[in-house]
Design an enzyme around this catalytic site. Structure first.
Site, PDB file in Angstrom:
ATOM      1  CG  HIS A  67     -12.720   1.710   1.901  1.00 16.15           C
ATOM      2  ND1 HIS A  67     -12.947   0.672   2.767  1.00 16.15           N
ATOM      3  CD2 HIS A  67     -11.731   2.465   2.446  1.00 16.15           C
ATOM      4  CE1 HIS A  67     -12.103   0.765   3.786  1.00 16.15           C
ATOM      5  NE2 HIS A  67     -11.366   1.837   3.623  1.00 16.15           N
ATOM      6  CG  ASP A  77       6.608  -3.490 -18.134  1.00 16.17           C
ATOM      7  OD1 ASP A  77       5.470  -3.084 -17.834  1.00 16.17           O
ATOM      8  OD2 ASP A  77       7.302  -4.195 -17.381  1.00 16.17           O
TER       9      ASP A  77
HETATM   10  N1  HPA Z   1       5.805  -4.491 -12.151  1.00 11.58           N
HETATM   11  C1  HPA Z   1       4.662  -4.510 -11.494  1.00 11.58           C
HETATM   12  N2  HPA Z   1       3.497  -4.285 -12.070  1.00 11.58           N
HETATM   13  C2  HPA Z   1       3.492  -4.026 -13.383  1.00 11.58           C
HETATM   14  C3  HPA Z   1       4.649  -3.994 -14.119  1.00 11.58           C
HETATM   15  C4  HPA Z   1       5.867  -4.248 -13.476  1.00 11.58           C
HETATM   16  O1  HPA Z   1       6.935  -4.223 -14.078  1.00 11.58           O
HETATM   17  N3  HPA Z   1       4.319  -3.696 -15.397  1.00 11.58           N
HETATM   18  C5  HPA Z   1       2.995  -3.556 -15.426  1.00 11.58           C
HETATM   19  N4  HPA Z   1       2.478  -3.757 -14.205  1.00 11.58           N
END
Ligand code: HPA
Length: 239
Positions: free
Chosen positions: A5, A207
């Site tokens: 890889h 987020d």
């Molecule tokens: N879930 C999984 N991985 C992530 C997320 C999420 O909400 N946000 C950033 N990486």
């Protein structure tokens, strides 16, 4: 020399590799933070680069792809065939705790997982804890503090599921104190433990599961720069 890889030659990688999930982000890190850069691998578009930091320290950056199996493969080959000693994951995560705001840095002390990937490493039916390297963890915290970046130390969960059919499953992890969700730290930590090498994961909160907010494009850029700078500060101590 190439592995299945990675098509680099022995010596092409530095002793320390920063590892984002996204190949384009690996290129952005190389273009933005390194000079005298050489592309050292590109199998499947999983780009890797080696160059010099602003302080002329030689480090590498290579993408991992998404999920435990993907980072498990690339980190295994780097640790076992390319003489890499340290891999620092740099990625994004979703916050499970209200004190972990968008743009904050999560320093993964440990990783939990909902994946069955680690089952192959378990002995006598036990559970293997995935932990970051303590020295790298402490250095990461000091680096973030020294630069005035808000950071949190604790556990993340590395999930196999991005589009979770159960909108409440994250609450279980949150109630157990898990700070955030991402998809690779567990695989990297186990790979390092298996190989007798060292790993760390430094993630920007992109987020929030608490208030359903996401970083704007501008906030995301600042958050990513702070995370990469923290990781480079740590990397430079080891090359
Ligand atoms: N879930 C999984 N991985 C992530 C997320 C999420 O909400 N946000 C950033 N990486």
């Amino acid at each position: 020399m190439p592995t299945p890889h990675i098509n680099a030659q022995l010596g092409d990688f530095a002793k320390v590799v920063l590892m984002p999930g996204d190949p384009k982000r690996a290129k952005w890190v190389a273009d933005t933070f390194l000079h005298d850069v050489k592309e050292v691998t590109n199998v499947r578009g999983m780009l890797g680069f080696t160059g010099l930091t602003a302080n002329n320290k030689r480090i590498s950056v290579m993408a991992s792809g998404m999920g435990l199996p993907s980072i498990g493969i690339y980190s295994h080959e780097l640790f076992n065939y390319y003489g890499v000693d340290i891999i620092i994951r740099i990625g994004t995560c979703g916050s499970y705790q209200k004190e972990c705001d968008l743009g904050d840095i999560i320093l993964a002390q440990a990783a939990c997982t909902d994946s069955n990937w680690p089952a192959q490493f378990e002995l006598a039916g036990g559970t293997l804890s995935a932990v970051s390297d303590f020295e790298l963890l402490v250095e990461s915290k000091k680096a973030a503090d020294a630069r005035g970046f808000k950071s949190h130390v604790g556990a993340v969960v590395s999930s196999d599921v991005f589009y979770d059919p159960n909108p409440h499953s994250w609450e279980k992890w949150a109630s157990l104190g898990v700070l955030a969700v991402e998809m690779e730290a567990y695989g990297l930590f186990i790979s390092a433990q298996r190989s007798g090498k060292k790993a760390m994961a430094i993630c920007t909160v992109s987020d929030s599961f608490i208030n359903k907010r996401e970083l704007s494009a501008e906030e995301r850029q600042t958050g990513l720069v702070n995370m990469v700078q923290t990781a480079i500060d740590v990397a430079e101590k080891h090359v």
